[in-house]
Design an enzyme around this catalytic site. Structure first.
Site, PDB file in Angstrom:
ATOM      1  N   SER A 159       0.826  -1.197   0.000  1.00  0.00           N
ATOM      2  CA  SER A 159       0.000   0.000   0.000  1.00  0.00           C
ATOM      3  C   SER A 159       0.861   1.248   0.000  1.00  0.00           C
ATOM      4  O   SER A 159       1.960   1.272   0.544  1.00  0.00           O
ATOM      5  CB  SER A 159      -0.943  -0.002   1.201  1.00  0.00           C
ATOM      6  OG  SER A 159      -0.315   0.590   2.305  1.00  0.00           O
ATOM      7  N   LYS A 160       0.299   2.241  -0.654  1.00  0.00           N
ATOM      8  CA  LYS A 160       1.010   3.507  -0.767  1.00  0.00           C
ATOM      9  C   LYS A 160       1.216   4.113   0.626  1.00  0.00           C
ATOM     10  O   LYS A 160       2.264   4.654   0.939  1.00  0.00           O
ATOM     11  CB  LYS A 160       0.173   4.444  -1.641  1.00  0.00           C
ATOM     12  CG  LYS A 160       0.792   5.784  -1.857  1.00  0.00           C
ATOM     13  CD  LYS A 160      -0.147   6.676  -2.612  1.00  0.00           C
ATOM     14  CE  LYS A 160       0.464   8.052  -2.771  1.00  0.00           C
ATOM     15  NZ  LYS A 160      -0.438   8.995  -3.374  1.00  0.00           N
ATOM     16  N   ARG A 161       0.153   3.976   1.437  1.00  0.00           N
ATOM     17  CA  ARG A 161       0.218   4.576   2.764  1.00  0.00           C
ATOM     18  C   ARG A 161       1.362   4.019   3.601  1.00  0.00           C
ATOM     19  O   ARG A 161       1.917   4.688   4.456  1.00  0.00           O
ATOM     20  CB  ARG A 161      -1.106   4.362   3.497  1.00  0.00           C
ATOM     21  CG  ARG A 161      -1.948   5.607   3.520  1.00  0.00           C
ATOM     22  CD  ARG A 161      -3.115   5.486   4.449  1.00  0.00           C
ATOM     23  NE  ARG A 161      -3.824   4.224   4.254  1.00  0.00           N
ATOM     24  CZ  ARG A 161      -4.273   3.473   5.231  1.00  0.00           C
ATOM     25  NH1 ARG A 161      -4.100   3.843   6.478  1.00  0.00           N
ATOM     26  NH2 ARG A 161      -4.905   2.350   4.990  1.00  0.00           N
ATOM     27  N   HIS A 162       1.702   2.770   3.353  1.00  0.00           N
ATOM     28  CA  HIS A 162       2.793   2.175   4.121  1.00  0.00           C
ATOM     29  C   HIS A 162       4.130   2.287   3.411  1.00  0.00           C
ATOM     30  O   HIS A 162       5.091   1.613   3.755  1.00  0.00           O
ATOM     31  CB  HIS A 162       2.466   0.726   4.460  1.00  0.00           C
ATOM     32  CG  HIS A 162       1.338   0.635   5.433  1.00  0.00           C
ATOM     33  ND1 HIS A 162       0.043   0.374   5.020  1.00  0.00           N
ATOM     34  CD2 HIS A 162       1.298   0.840   6.761  1.00  0.00           C
ATOM     35  CE1 HIS A 162      -0.740   0.409   6.092  1.00  0.00           C
ATOM     36  NE2 HIS A 162      -0.009   0.685   7.149  1.00  0.00           N
ATOM     37  N   GLY A 163       4.141   3.139   2.393  1.00  0.00           N
ATOM     38  CA  GLY A 163       5.420   3.438   1.750  1.00  0.00           C
ATOM     39  C   GLY A 163       5.877   2.393   0.743  1.00  0.00           C
ATOM     40  O   GLY A 163       7.037   2.391   0.342  1.00  0.00           O
TER      41      GLY A 163
END
Ligand code: GLU
Length: 494
Positions: free
Chosen positions: A261-265
């Site tokens: 996920s993008k949120r987790h880099g």
């Protein structure tokens, strides 16, 4: 035009008799690895059957619009060579290919579905999230059983949504190419919103309308849509349309538990490019994340896009989630770096070489030749070249090396004798430099390494360098080599 005529014309436009697939991204400004894989599989299914690959932009969720997001989609597809045959930019027989430009169409079909008894106007005041998720107690909704005349009358001056009328009884079965047949009880399905208050369709409605009107034969998408597939089937049935083949792809995971996920880099396609991975390597690796070749090709790892188009078959798609392994990607990348021609590699490497080597006199092509077998990704390059522009500070301990049989004293002696020999060289190229060293070692009666080691340390100040002393001296040029050797002598003399 009457609606009847409109529907007839829309039907008449649908191409038949060929495989037609579509990649249908929402413009989020970001192409994650799973998205890229979906695009690739969608493309490959079309190409494998000489079919048509379509790009459709799904932008009906106005809250998620991101400036410049469509550019990312076009750029990524283009860089990856996933050329679409129809789409917003190239047009096609079932245009437009952007959902917000098809707004009028959805409304007509939603009303058609109401008439056919598979949808209803709903005037209830729902929160937006209830509306989006469809999660509310439908048994309590008075609109569900409202008679059609009343609903039509109220719809003239009241805001409404149109909901799917999902039967309470029975079951619905759908078929997926990798997951097989899945049957669910209808009372587990909600009366999802098809048309929102703003007149725009939800994704859940638009995908069915568009896939039908665009003649899509294979719907390839993430497995997060599996749960909604029975409702899509009920819609197709409600319209009396043929259901396409579903190919739901399991997620790409960061580890056993987490999706990327993008949120987790986790990196997107563009991030990976910036990190020095080649498009060919990314595509090849991503293709194998969830698909495996069969038969003669079962053991094959390396595929070009053309080879993938030949080899790809839906039955090779796995239903288990795939874990993204950056080490494996590095391995593919190293392979693709090694298989470039020296010229191709030099071109790709040059910007990275120039990040570390500003001095234009030092040939980027020659430096590239040292690196092609020594890097896994292009971003590894700059750190390997930090000694070219300026000789770094170094410790004289580097001159001691057991294998080369050198120590500080021997090195000083070698450098002192190397200096006049290097000075005397008339032509400065790899061949002359190399024979100078071998003659020199021959005269001293020692290993080549005993003369080469000290000079390499003197000219680079580094224990490990890409390339040996001959290549480095050649790139530095005579003057700079002599200067560095003199500095080495001074250092060793203390
Ligand atoms: N717009 C959806 C997404 O980006 C695509 C789903 C589909 O391909 O049907 O997730």
């Amino acid at each position: 035009m009457t609606d009847e005529k409109y529907f007839e014309e829309m039907e008449a436009r649908i191409p038949h008799g060929q495989v037609r697939t579509r990649f249908a991204p929402s413009p989020t400004g970001y192409m994650h690895v799973g998205n890229l894989r979906t695009a690739l599989y969608t493309y490959l299914i079309a190409r494998h059957s000489d079919g048509v690959f379509i790009l459709r932009i799904e932008d009906t969720d106005q809250n998620r619009q991101v400036e410049g997001a469509e550019e990312v989609i076009y750029r990524t597809l283009e860089e990856c060579g996933l050329k679409h045959d129809e789409g917003p930019d190239v047009g096609g027989p079932v245009a437009p290919y952007v959902q917000t430009e098809r707004r009028g169409t959805y409304k007509k079909y939603a009303k058609m579905l109401v008439e056919r008894g598979h949808a209803y106007y709903c005037f209830c005041d729902k929160t937006e999230s209830e509306e989006d998720s469809g999660e509310f107690e439908r048994a309590d909704c008075p609109c569900r059983s409202m008679n059609r005349e009343e609903a039509l009358r109220r719809a003239e001056n009241e805001p409404y949504v149109i909901r799917q009328l999902v039967p309470h009884e029975g079951t619905t079965t759908f078929h997926d190419a990798s997951f097989g047949d899945i049957t669910v009880p209808n009372d587990s399905l909600d009366d999802q919103v098809l048309l929102k208050r703003d007149g725009l369709p939800t994704y859940n409605f638009a995908n069915v309308i568009d896939d039908h009107l665009m003649g899509i034969t294979h719907v390839v998408r993430g497995s997060e849509y599996l749960a909604s597939a029975p409702k899509y089937n009920l819609l197709y049935e409600g319209f009396g349309w043929e259901i396409p083949e579903y190919v739901h792809c399991s997620p790409v995971m960061r580890d056993q538990q987490h999706k990327m996920s993008k949120r987790h880099g986790d990196p997107s396609y563009e991030d990976l490019r910036k990190e020095g991975y080649l498009t060919e390597a990314i595509l090849n690796y991503v293709a194998l994340l969830g698909w495996s070749p069969k038969g003669e090709l079962a053991e094959t790892e390396f595929f070009t896009l053309g080879e993938l188009s030949e080899a790809f078959d839906i039955s090779g798609i796995s239903k288990s989630p795939a874990i993204f392994d950056i080490e494996k990607l590095k391995y593919f990348n190293a392979h693709y770096i090694r298989s470039m021609t020296p010229e191709q590699f030099a071109e790709a490497a040059e910007p990275y070489i120039r990040q570390a080597v500003g001095n234009e006199a030092y040939s980027a092509a020659k430096i590239a030749a040292l690196l092609q077998n020594r890097c896994e990704k292009l971003t590894d390059i700059p750190e390997k070249l930090d000694f070219f522009d300026e000789l770094p500070e170094y410790d004289t301990e580097l001159y001691t090396n057991k294998k080369s049989k050198t120590n500080a004293e021997i090195s000083l002696n070698v450098l002192e004798q190397a200096l006049p020999r290097l000075t005397a060289l008339e032509s400065w190229d790899e061949e002359s430099i190399k024979s100078m060293f071998t003659d020199f070692a021959g005269e001293l009666g020692c290993k080549n390494a005993t003369v080469m080691w000290p000079v390499r340390i003197a000219v680079s100040g580094r224990l490990v360098t890409p390339g040996g002393v001959v290549e480095i001296c050649d790139i530095l040029g005579k003057e700079e080599t002599l200067r560095r050797v003199e500095l080495g002598i001074d250092k060793l003399r203390g």
